[in-house]
Write a protein that holds these residues in place. Structure first.
Motif, PDB file in Angstrom:
ATOM      1  N   ASP A 107       0.833  -1.204   0.000  1.00 39.02           N
ATOM      2  CA  ASP A 107       0.000   0.000   0.000  1.00 39.02           C
ATOM      3  C   ASP A 107       0.866   1.251   0.000  1.00 39.02           C
ATOM      4  O   ASP A 107       1.817   1.358   0.787  1.00 39.02           O
ATOM      5  CB  ASP A 107      -0.893   0.043   1.243  1.00 39.02           C
ATOM      6  N   LEU A 108       0.536   2.175  -0.894  1.00 35.65           N
ATOM      7  CA  LEU A 108       1.154   3.492  -0.838  1.00 35.65           C
ATOM      8  C   LEU A 108       0.528   4.300   0.292  1.00 35.65           C
ATOM      9  O   LEU A 108      -0.598   4.022   0.721  1.00 35.65           O
ATOM     10  CB  LEU A 108       0.962   4.227  -2.167  1.00 35.65           C
ATOM     11  N   ILE A 109       1.259   5.283   0.787  1.00 32.91           N
ATOM     12  CA  ILE A 109       0.685   6.218   1.758  1.00 32.91           C
ATOM     13  C   ILE A 109       0.054   7.338   0.946  1.00 32.91           C
ATOM     14  O   ILE A 109       0.750   8.150   0.341  1.00 32.91           O
ATOM     15  CB  ILE A 109       1.770   6.759   2.708  1.00 32.91           C
ATOM     16  N   TYR A 110      -1.268   7.367   0.917  1.00 40.61           N
ATOM     17  CA  TYR A 110      -1.994   8.273   0.024  1.00 40.61           C
ATOM     18  C   TYR A 110      -2.518   9.463   0.810  1.00 40.61           C
ATOM     19  O   TYR A 110      -3.495   9.357   1.561  1.00 40.61           O
ATOM     20  CB  TYR A 110      -3.148   7.531  -0.654  1.00 40.61           C
ATOM     21  N   PHE A 111      -1.860  10.612   0.646  1.00 39.27           N
ATOM     22  CA  PHE A 111      -2.256  11.836   1.337  1.00 39.27           C
ATOM     23  C   PHE A 111      -2.705  12.896   0.325  1.00 39.27           C
ATOM     24  O   PHE A 111      -2.457  14.086   0.502  1.00 39.27           O
ATOM     25  CB  PHE A 111      -1.080  12.388   2.157  1.00 39.27           C
ATOM     26  N   CYS A 112      -3.371  12.446  -0.725  1.00 37.95           N
ATOM     27  CA  CYS A 112      -3.754  13.363  -1.801  1.00 37.95           C
ATOM     28  C   CYS A 112      -5.271  13.429  -1.998  1.00 37.95           C
ATOM     29  O   CYS A 112      -5.745  13.774  -3.072  1.00 37.95           O
ATOM     30  CB  CYS A 112      -3.072  12.924  -3.102  1.00 37.95           C
ATOM     31  N   GLY A 113      -6.016  13.119  -0.942  1.00 36.79           N
ATOM     32  CA  GLY A 113      -7.474  13.198  -1.033  1.00 36.79           C
ATOM     33  C   GLY A 113      -7.978  14.611  -1.224  1.00 36.79           C
ATOM     34  O   GLY A 113      -9.138  14.816  -1.594  1.00 36.79           O
ATOM     35  N   ASN A 114      -7.101  15.612  -0.982  1.00 36.01           N
ATOM     36  CA  ASN A 114      -7.485  17.003  -1.247  1.00 36.01           C
ATOM     37  C   ASN A 114      -7.406  17.326  -2.732  1.00 36.01           C
ATOM     38  O   ASN A 114      -7.799  18.415  -3.152  1.00 36.01           O
ATOM     39  CB  ASN A 114      -6.595  17.968  -0.454  1.00 36.01           C
TER      40      ASN A 114
ATOM     41  N   ILE B 220       2.257   9.569  -1.496  1.00 33.58           N
ATOM     42  CA  ILE B 220       1.602  10.376  -2.523  1.00 33.58           C
ATOM     43  C   ILE B 220       1.077  11.655  -1.885  1.00 33.58           C
ATOM     44  O   ILE B 220       0.124  11.636  -1.100  1.00 33.58           O
ATOM     45  CB  ILE B 220       0.440   9.607  -3.196  1.00 33.58           C
ATOM     46  N   THR B 221       1.747  12.767  -2.186  1.00 30.60           N
ATOM     47  CA  THR B 221       1.318  14.072  -1.701  1.00 30.60           C
ATOM     48  C   THR B 221       1.175  15.000  -2.899  1.00 30.60           C
ATOM     49  O   THR B 221       1.231  14.563  -4.043  1.00 30.60           O
ATOM     50  CB  THR B 221       2.345  14.653  -0.703  1.00 30.60           C
ATOM     51  N   ASP B 222       1.010  16.277  -2.620  1.00 29.68           N
ATOM     52  CA  ASP B 222       0.744  17.238  -3.684  1.00 29.68           C
ATOM     53  C   ASP B 222       1.714  18.411  -3.551  1.00 29.68           C
ATOM     54  O   ASP B 222       1.744  19.067  -2.500  1.00 29.68           O
ATOM     55  CB  ASP B 222      -0.714  17.717  -3.568  1.00 29.68           C
ATOM     56  N   TRP B 223       2.514  18.660  -4.572  1.00 28.60           N
ATOM     57  CA  TRP B 223       3.488  19.752  -4.556  1.00 28.60           C
ATOM     58  C   TRP B 223       2.862  21.021  -5.115  1.00 28.60           C
ATOM     59  O   TRP B 223       2.173  20.997  -6.139  1.00 28.60           O
ATOM     60  CB  TRP B 223       4.717  19.368  -5.382  1.00 28.60           C
TER      61      TRP B 223
END
Length: 421
Positions: free
Chosen positions: A37-44, A387-390
């Motif tokens: 599983d990736l760490i998915y912090f891009c729900g925004n 997974i984040t957002d730059w």
């Protein structure tokens, strides 16, 4: 307020006591090439897919195949009224009455439709006020409305700016702008949660300020719906719009929601664009009748609903309903507070959280500013399975969301960030 501890075992302890932990299994979690599983912090940016989404869409595909046009009335979920299946839960999420909410169109389209009604410039009152660092689409939309009405899109736009050296907008500055220019401003249109900083604005305070100066007030709640307690009805806002593909997990580019306060529900004199789905439901199919406006937010509809997209929204809303939105808000607060605790615990002078520290002034997003960083930092996080957002020039937006993120996700993400730094 919870006193948090460091260490992996404590993160596991928090997960063991999380009453919403089991909802993670109801979502497809992206995996790396090794199947982890990736760490998915891009729900925004884009929420993950609920596992029930496929069956909800398949039901409508099956009815279409089996019934053809008769699916509008004979399907398991008759298409003729499908948008109504979404109303109650959506209204609960955004804090509105059922008659104040409708799901339709896409986000920026709905913003324009609302401005057709609520931006009514006059020679003396024609300006639009937005926050200076609004999401680009909002800025482009209001600038185009100014041009459409014959005004200069720079002279007619008033920006609520953060003070020099600061990231967050200040309400005293907003009061000053309105005291100085309020009689020139036709519309105040603010992002309910700022996409860059994660600042959750006080919608009621802003609405009261705008109304005191005779302005219409609306909000783009794309980063707020499903994330914070918007309480739109009690805010008194004239209108609001939001998307459903971020915290409401409805799929890329899915439909938008719109709110129109009940005081406007029966005002047929409001200028608006119309179509046959805003016509009286009882006489809609007589075809040759004169237009008869529907009351409430439904009266801003134009077209019959796109069923397959609405099926995906319904699938997600049913998960939210099962979890309980207030329960989600409570877990979100704990996740983000814990995240903030761990980031601050790095004791790294190059790191600064620009999102407000008070839980009432933010949702789940933390915007982490890293001194002298560039996109390579974000790329290294991605390579490490996060997974984040730059966002340029130096901010990583991270959103641990309550339905599918765990406290261990938060712990592991911060550990990976520490190792990269």
């Amino acid at each position: 307020m919870t006193t948090y501890k460091s260490g992996l075992e404590y993160a596991k302890h928090l997960d063991q006591n999380d009453t919403l932990a089991h909802f993670r299994s109801q979502f497809h979690i992206p995996k790396d090439k090794n199947g982890n599983d990736l760490i998915y912090f891009c729900g925004n940016s884009l929420g993950l897919q609920p596992k029930n989404t496929k069956s909800y869409i398949d039901q409508e595909l099956d009815d279409w195949a089996r019934l053809g046009v008769e699916g509008h009335t004979e399907g398991k979920n008759p298409w003729l009224h499908y948008h109504e299946f979404l109303t109650e839960t959506m209204a609960d999420i955004v804090g509105a009455k059922n008659k104040e909410v409708v799901v339709m169109n896409s986000l920026t389209a709905n913003l324009h439709f609302m401005m057709v009604s609520f931006y009514q410039p006059t020679p003396k009152r024609y300006k639009i006020l937005i926050e200076a660092d609004a999401f680009p689409s909002d800025k482009y939309a209001v600038e185009s409305q100014l041009r459409h009405h014959g005004y200069d899109d720079k002279e007619g736009l008033i920006l609520w700016k953060a003070r020099k050296g600061e990231e967050l907008a200040n309400y005293e500055d907003l009061e000053h702008i309105l005291n100085e220019h309020g009689n020139e401003i036709a519309l105040v249109m603010i992002g309910g949660v700022n996409y860059y900083t994660g600042q959750f604005f006080d919608l009621k305070r802003i609405t009261n300020l705008g109304h005191q100066h005779g302005c219409m007030v609306g909000f783009d709640c794309a980063h707020g719906a499903g994330n914070v307690n918007l309480d739109l009805h009690n805010s008194g806002a004239d209108f609001a719009v939001w998307c459903t593909y971020k915290y409401l997990n409805s799929g890329p580019g899915s439909l938008s929601g719109a709110f129109v306060h009940e005081r406007h529900a029966n005002n047929k004199d409001l200028n608006r664009f119309t179509g046959w789905w805003s016509h009286n439901k009882q006489t809609r199919f007589r075809m040759r009748d004169e237009f008869d406006q529907l009351p409430g937010a439904e009266g801003w509809q134009l077209s019959n609903p796109p069923i397959l997209s609405m099926a995906a929204i319904r699938a997600s809303l049913d998960v939210v309903k099962e979890a309980g939105f207030n329960n989600m808000l409570e877990k979100s607060k704990e996740l983000t507070n814990y995240f903030e605790f761990l980031i601050n615990g790095l004791n790294n002078s190059d790191i600064k959280i620009i999102t407000p520290s008070h839980p009432k002034e933010r949702g789940c997003q933390l915007s982490i500013q890293v001194k002298n960083a560039d996109r390579s930092l974000h790329d290294k996080l991605t390579q490490a399975g996060v997974i984040t957002d730059w966002r340029e020039p130096d901010v990583i937006r991270c959103a641990p969301v309550p339905l599918y993120n765990s406290f261990q996700d938060v712990y592991n993400m911060v550990e990976k960030l520490k190792n990269i730094l």
